[in-house]
Structure formats: C-alpha cells, structure tokens
Design a protein around this motif. Sequence first.
Motif, PDB file in Angstrom:
ATOM      1  N   UNK A 189       0.839  -1.045   0.091  1.00 57.34           N
ATOM      2  CA  UNK A 189      -0.154  -0.112  -0.035  1.00 57.34           C
ATOM      3  C   UNK A 189       0.944   1.237  -0.037  1.00 57.34           C
ATOM      4  N   UNK A 190       0.511   2.001  -0.847  1.00 59.02           N
ATOM      5  CA  UNK A 190       1.321   3.262  -0.759  1.00 59.02           C
ATOM      6  C   UNK A 190       1.027   4.366   0.193  1.00 59.02           C
ATOM      7  N   UNK A 191       1.925   4.632   0.993  1.00 55.66           N
ATOM      8  CA  UNK A 191       1.453   5.616   2.064  1.00 55.66           C
ATOM      9  C   UNK A 191       1.626   6.887   1.673  1.00 55.66           C
ATOM     10  N   UNK A 192       1.178   7.913   2.222  1.00 54.38           N
ATOM     11  CA  UNK A 192       1.443   9.430   1.969  1.00 54.38           C
ATOM     12  C   UNK A 192       2.703   9.938   2.749  1.00 54.38           C
ATOM     13  N   UNK A 193       3.277  11.068   2.559  1.00 59.38           N
ATOM     14  CA  UNK A 193       4.299  11.552   3.080  1.00 59.38           C
ATOM     15  C   UNK A 193       4.164  11.606   4.510  1.00 59.38           C
ATOM     16  N   UNK A 194       5.270  11.406   5.360  1.00 59.58           N
ATOM     17  CA  UNK A 194       5.098  11.457   6.899  1.00 59.58           C
ATOM     18  C   UNK A 194       5.193  12.995   7.259  1.00 59.58           C
ATOM     19  N   UNK A 195       4.233  13.718   7.206  1.00 62.29           N
ATOM     20  CA  UNK A 195       4.167  15.275   7.461  1.00 62.29           C
ATOM     21  C   UNK A 195       4.964  15.191   8.913  1.00 62.29           C
ATOM     22  N   UNK A 196       4.403  14.676  10.046  1.00 62.10           N
ATOM     23  CA  UNK A 196       4.834  14.885  11.162  1.00 62.10           C
ATOM     24  C   UNK A 196       6.516  14.711  11.151  1.00 62.10           C
ATOM     25  N   UNK A 197       7.264  13.494  10.698  1.00 61.54           N
ATOM     26  CA  UNK A 197       8.633  13.472  10.607  1.00 61.54           C
ATOM     27  C   UNK A 197       9.106  14.670   9.810  1.00 61.54           C
ATOM     28  N   UNK A 198       8.535  15.216   8.669  1.00 61.15           N
ATOM     29  CA  UNK A 198       9.071  16.232   7.750  1.00 61.15           C
ATOM     30  C   UNK A 198       8.990  17.553   8.789  1.00 61.15           C
ATOM     31  N   UNK A 199       8.035  17.850   9.511  1.00 62.67           N
ATOM     32  CA  UNK A 199       8.100  18.895  10.591  1.00 62.67           C
ATOM     33  C   UNK A 199       9.080  19.236  11.434  1.00 62.67           C
ATOM     34  N   UNK A 200       9.180  17.967  12.194  1.00 63.03           N
ATOM     35  CA  UNK A 200      10.326  17.583  13.191  1.00 63.03           C
ATOM     36  C   UNK A 200      11.399  17.985  12.692  1.00 63.03           C
ATOM     37  N   UNK A 201      12.114  17.457  11.386  1.00 61.68           N
ATOM     38  CA  UNK A 201      13.390  17.541  10.780  1.00 61.68           C
ATOM     39  C   UNK A 201      13.548  19.138  10.263  1.00 61.68           C
ATOM     40  N   UNK A 202      12.554  19.671   9.814  1.00 61.35           N
ATOM     41  CA  UNK A 202      12.621  21.084   9.360  1.00 61.35           C
ATOM     42  C   UNK A 202      12.845  22.061  10.627  1.00 61.35           C
ATOM     43  N   UNK A 203      12.059  21.800  11.682  1.00 63.52           N
ATOM     44  CA  UNK A 203      12.272  22.656  13.013  1.00 63.52           C
ATOM     45  C   UNK A 203      13.696  22.431  13.356  1.00 63.52           C
ATOM     46  N   UNK A 204      14.212  21.025  13.589  1.00 65.63           N
ATOM     47  CA  UNK A 204      15.467  20.869  13.937  1.00 65.63           C
ATOM     48  C   UNK A 204      16.584  21.654  13.477  1.00 65.63           C
ATOM     49  N   UNK A 205      16.584  21.267  12.086  1.00 63.09           N
ATOM     50  CA  UNK A 205      17.340  22.133  11.219  1.00 63.09           C
ATOM     51  C   UNK A 205      17.426  23.607  11.133  1.00 63.09           C
ATOM     52  N   UNK A 206      16.324  23.942  11.200  1.00 62.25           N
ATOM     53  CA  UNK A 206      15.942  25.539  11.202  1.00 62.25           C
ATOM     54  C   UNK A 206      16.725  25.844  12.339  1.00 62.25           C
ATOM     55  N   UNK A 207      16.278  25.175  13.561  1.00 65.13           N
ATOM     56  CA  UNK A 207      16.471  25.512  15.085  1.00 65.13           C
ATOM     57  C   UNK A 207      18.303  25.607  14.913  1.00 65.13           C
ATOM     58  N   UNK A 208      19.044  24.464  14.473  1.00 65.47           N
ATOM     59  CA  UNK A 208      20.520  24.474  14.578  1.00 65.47           C
ATOM     60  C   UNK A 208      20.959  25.687  13.786  1.00 65.47           C
ATOM     61  N   UNK A 209      20.463  25.869  12.721  1.00 72.58           N
ATOM     62  CA  UNK A 209      20.914  27.160  11.894  1.00 72.58           C
ATOM     63  C   UNK A 209      20.759  28.344  12.597  1.00 72.58           C
ATOM     64  N   UNK A 210      19.579  28.526  13.268  1.00 72.94           N
ATOM     65  CA  UNK A 210      19.326  29.741  13.993  1.00 72.94           C
ATOM     66  C   UNK A 210      20.109  29.933  15.088  1.00 72.94           C
ATOM     67  N   UNK A 211      20.527  28.822  15.699  1.00 72.98           N
ATOM     68  CA  UNK A 211      21.421  28.984  16.922  1.00 72.98           C
ATOM     69  C   UNK A 211      22.711  29.188  16.243  1.00 72.98           C
ATOM     70  N   UNK A 212      23.304  28.518  15.461  1.00 68.87           N
ATOM     71  CA  UNK A 212      24.715  28.402  15.185  1.00 68.87           C
ATOM     72  C   UNK A 212      25.085  29.446  14.002  1.00 68.87           C
ATOM     73  N   UNK A 213      23.765  29.673  13.094  1.00 69.04           N
ATOM     74  CA  UNK A 213      24.027  30.511  11.982  1.00 69.04           C
ATOM     75  C   UNK A 213      24.291  32.213  12.101  1.00 69.04           C
TER      76      UNK A 213
END
Length: 120
Positions: A7-31
């Motif tokens: 069965x084809x599943x849709x994208x995991x939006x929850x995981x996507x949001x978590x990774x985006x927030x973490x990545x942006x958060x890291x750049x916000x802190x260190x960038x």
Amino acid sequence: MTQRIVEKRGANHTLHIILTVCTCGIWAITGWPIAAAMGRKTVTRVPTYPQYTPQQQPAPPQQYGPPAQMPPPPQHRPTTGTGGQQAIIADELMKLAQLRDQGVISPAEFEAQKARLLGQ
C-alpha cells in the motif's frame, strides 16, 4: 505463491515538520554567530601624511624657435575693366598708407608711389 500487496502511504508530515524545525533551529542557533563573525568589518588605521602639494616645475627648454610668419596667400584680383583696375590701385594705396603709418616708408616715398600708381 503468495502475493504481496504494497500500500502506498503518504508522506510522513510529522517527521518532515520535526526535521525542518530541528534543522532551522540548529541554523538559527549557530548561523547567527557565524554570519556575524564572517560579516564583521575590521577597521585598520593608517598613518596620515602631510598634504602633498606639487612643486612648480620649471618650463622645459624650447627646442625650436618661434614659427616663421608665413605671408598671406595672394588674393585673386579682378583685372578686367576699369572698375577692377581702380580696386587694385585703391588696395595698393591702402597698403602703402599702412606702411607709411607704421614708419616703414617715409611720407615722401609714399607720395612718390602714389603718383606712380595714379599715373601722374
């Protein structure tokens, strides 16, 4: 044989949001500190010197003498008819008067030339 049904599943939006927030958060802190350090301008002070004023240079020696005065080109004078002759005589008299006024010829020489031109 068994069939597998995928069965084809849709994208995991929850995981996507978590990774985006973490990545942006890291750049916000260190960038921000990295960008601030790289964009920092350093001011370098250089010693100031007294105002430079160029000195008057002597004129270069003249290599050639002054240009020679060229005589004016001859003018075309009409020689036909008595009107042309009168214009030529009047022109010659004006030139002789200028020479007399400049002191190149004496008044007696002027009168002699005038008599010669007028045919007296």
